[in-house]
Design an enzyme around this catalytic site. Structure first.
Site, PDB file in Angstrom:
ATOM      1  N   HIS A   1       0.842  -1.192   0.000  1.00 19.99           N
ATOM      2  CA  HIS A   1       0.000   0.000   0.000  1.00 19.99           C
ATOM      3  C   HIS A   1       0.879   1.245   0.000  1.00 19.99           C
ATOM      4  O   HIS A   1       1.964   1.266   0.581  1.00 19.99           O
ATOM      5  CB  HIS A   1      -0.907   0.009   1.239  1.00 19.99           C
ATOM      6  CG  HIS A   1      -2.076   0.923   1.105  1.00 19.99           C
ATOM      7  ND1 HIS A   1      -1.990   2.277   1.356  1.00 19.99           N
ATOM      8  CD2 HIS A   1      -3.360   0.692   0.726  1.00 19.99           C
ATOM      9  CE1 HIS A   1      -3.169   2.836   1.167  1.00 19.99           C
ATOM     10  NE2 HIS A   1      -4.021   1.899   0.772  1.00 19.99           N
ATOM     11  N   HIS A   2       0.388   2.290  -0.672  1.00 18.42           N
ATOM     12  CA  HIS A   2       1.168   3.528  -0.781  1.00 18.42           C
ATOM     13  C   HIS A   2       1.382   4.181   0.579  1.00 18.42           C
ATOM     14  O   HIS A   2       2.293   4.994   0.743  1.00 18.42           O
ATOM     15  CB  HIS A   2       0.473   4.499  -1.729  1.00 18.42           C
ATOM     16  CG  HIS A   2       1.423   5.325  -2.535  1.00 18.42           C
ATOM     17  ND1 HIS A   2       2.637   5.754  -2.040  1.00 18.42           N
ATOM     18  CD2 HIS A   2       1.355   5.796  -3.817  1.00 18.42           C
ATOM     19  CE1 HIS A   2       3.262   6.468  -2.957  1.00 18.42           C
ATOM     20  NE2 HIS A   2       2.510   6.497  -4.051  1.00 18.42           N
ATOM     21  N   SER A   3       0.561   3.865   1.561  1.00 16.70           N
ATOM     22  CA  SER A   3       0.790   4.391   2.907  1.00 16.70           C
ATOM     23  C   SER A   3       2.008   3.749   3.556  1.00 16.70           C
ATOM     24  O   SER A   3       2.562   4.286   4.517  1.00 16.70           O
ATOM     25  CB  SER A   3      -0.440   4.160   3.793  1.00 16.70           C
ATOM     26  OG  SER A   3      -0.703   2.769   3.919  1.00 16.70           O
TER      27      SER A   3
ATOM     28  N   ASN B   1       6.623   7.489   3.251  1.00 17.58           N
ATOM     29  CA  ASN B   1       6.621   8.358   2.071  1.00 17.58           C
ATOM     30  C   ASN B   1       7.378   9.642   2.374  1.00 17.58           C
ATOM     31  O   ASN B   1       7.089  10.313   3.371  1.00 17.58           O
ATOM     32  CB  ASN B   1       5.184   8.694   1.668  1.00 17.58           C
ATOM     33  CG  ASN B   1       4.467   7.514   1.061  1.00 17.58           C
ATOM     34  OD1 ASN B   1       4.460   7.326  -0.148  1.00 17.58           O
ATOM     35  ND2 ASN B   1       3.853   6.690   1.910  1.00 17.58           N
TER      36      ASN B   1
END
Length: 491
Positions: A168-170, A335
């Site tokens: 997941h991008h999180s 990120n």
């Protein structure tokens, strides 16, 4: 400011509580719960705001030889988990979402839950592989468990197999995602990463006790300090961020590149050589990133002409993530990006003029102070109370975005050949999600001397996605021919 903020830490045989609920952990190892930072949690908020969106990012490794056995895969990944503790953690939301969500150890963690097997239909070519990747990009990761998955793909043509790693991008951005992949490769091919809690925090019980960002007390303290600190901080950001903010909210002319998206995806691949991109850049005084964006510009120009639309200088503004990650945080799963929003010169028909224009535009952006302002904005968001930030992201997810028409992210990958389970990694193909009415996204990943483009599209509105892939490759051939025509290699 550290990007890892322990809420609490315990050691062997201790019990951890959050919001009054005990959390189990493994004996013999220190355990922490850490907050998701605003940029990390924003990807979950965006996913919640649109039922059509799945914000998992992926990399597909193409490997030689026969695929490994299930035992080989499970054993190898289990051994790597000791140096990637985040892969054993799931997300827990705070009460009423008033405080930031946290990463916590999954008390029922089972590595087998994250590993799947599949096989491509005959003939196992690129078309079959692209269809498989598109299907995986549309599937959301299970939030009841750690947010990653490995899929072994058998029956590729030419006696090959593939491994898709999706997170997941999180959990990761492009750079940390590549580092995560490297950490799963064979020991001889990948450096041993430092665990995030060790790399960026003291990890001691004392330092953990001092960090209270996810607690109610921490949220109240931040709110109390905000009126005193915010005006001065905002004043320093306005000059650098004003052009970026204006670009983000200014609607682009209507085109087929922006609009509603469905749940299904398409995926296409374009391939070139990193050495060729460098050769082109050196000839025209440009960077590899400039050359990549020039090829993407040509591809979107070709796509619009193919659709009977007239490309202009204002047609396409593209979101270009910019890594803000220091080398010391290479293996920290989170990120750390800001972004550029350049207008691509789709109106220019000459390839060299397109490249020169892009190079000049990006150089002005770097000199403007905007990257520093964007980094400061991320640091400021990290100090704001979580609830208003989350509410703002959810509102953004529901608004009909009309300014950005594409995403293009260029990630430097491994510079040396890798092996996994004793098999050589032949190729690495990136895969990026799409959201917010952006119908296409392009991820660029280098590996050894390869430079591969993974192109994601909305299924319903990009039946011609292959046009983009073919045009990217064609532009590299055109630019390279220009270079070599004027600078022929000696015989």
């Amino acid at each position: 400011m550290s990007c890892v903020r322990p809420v609490c830490a315990v050691t062997d045989c201790a019990t951890l509580e959050y919001a009054g609920k005990p959390v189990a952990h493994f004996a013999g190892q220190a355990r922490t719960m850490t907050e998701l930072h605003p940029l990390d949690s924003s990807f979950m908020e965006l996913e919640d705001a649109d039922r059509h969106v799945s914000l998992g990012i992926g990399a597909v490794a193409i490997l030689s030889g026969p695929p490994p056995t299930r035992t080989e895969v499970v054993t190898a990944i289990t051994g790597r988990l000791a140096r990637q503790p985040r892969l054993r953690q799931r997300v827990r939301r705070g009460p009423l979402d008033l405080v930031a969500p946290v990463w916590e150890d999954d008390p029922d963690f089972d590595v087998a839950h994250h590993i799947r097997w599949t096989a491509l239909p005959h003939p196992g070519d690129d078309a079959a592989l692209c269809e498989f990747v598109a299907t995986e990009l549309a599937e959301r990761l299970d939030r009841d468990h750690p947010l990653w998955q490995c899929v072994v793909v058998e029956r590729l043509a030419k006696e090959r197999w593939a491994l898709l790693i999706k997170a997941h991008h999180s959990l990761v951005d492009g750079v940390s995602g590549v580092s995560l992949f490297e950490s799963l490769c064979d020991e001889t091919a990948a450096p041993k990463p430092v665990a995030p809690a060790v790399a960026e925090s003291a990890g001691s019980a004392a330092s953990a006790a001092e960090s209270t960002g996810a607690s109610w007390i921490g949220a109240l303290r931040q709110g109390a300090r905000l009126p005193l600190e915010l005006p001065g901080q905002l004043l320093g950001l306005v000059t650098g961020l004003l052009p970026v903010a204006y670009a983000a909210v200014t609607p682009a002319p209507p085109s087929s590149l922006i609009g509603a998206i469905g749940r299904q995806r398409r995926y296409a691949i374009a391939r070139t050589r990193l050495s060729e991109a460098r050769e082109i850049g050196a000839a025209f005084g440009a960077t590899v990133n400039d050359v990549v964006l020039a090829a993407i510009t040509a591809a979107y120009r070709t796509l619009l002409l193919h659709r009977g639309e007239q490309p202009t200088a204002q047609t396409l503004r593209v979101l270009v993530p910019v890594s803000m990650r220091p080398d010391t945080a290479k293996y920290v799963p989170d990120n750390r990006v800001s972004a550029m929003l350049p207008l691509l010169p789709l109106d220019l028909a000459d390839p060299v003029q397109r490249l020169t224009t892009i190079h000049e535009h990006l150089a002005r952006h770097k000199a403007s102070g905007a990257p520093h302002a964007e980094k400061s904005l991320l640091a400021l968001a990290d100090r704001l109370p979580f609830a208003p930030v989350a509410w703002g992201v959810r509102l953004l997810g529901h608004l009909p975005q009309r300014g950005v028409g594409a995403v293009a992210t260029n990630v430097p990958g491994p510079r040396r050949p890798l092996t996994m389970y004793g098999r050589r990694v032949l190729e690495l193909l990136p895969a990026v999600p799409i959201a917010l009415r952006v119908r296409t996204g392009i991820a660029i990943l280098s590996y050894d001397d390869q430079l591969n483009f993974g192109i994601t599209g909305d299924y319903d509105s990009t039946a011609d996605l292959s046009v983009l892939a073919e045009a990217v490759e064609a532009e590299f051939r055109t630019l390279l021919a220009r270079v070599r025509r004027h600078n022929p290699s000696p015989v």
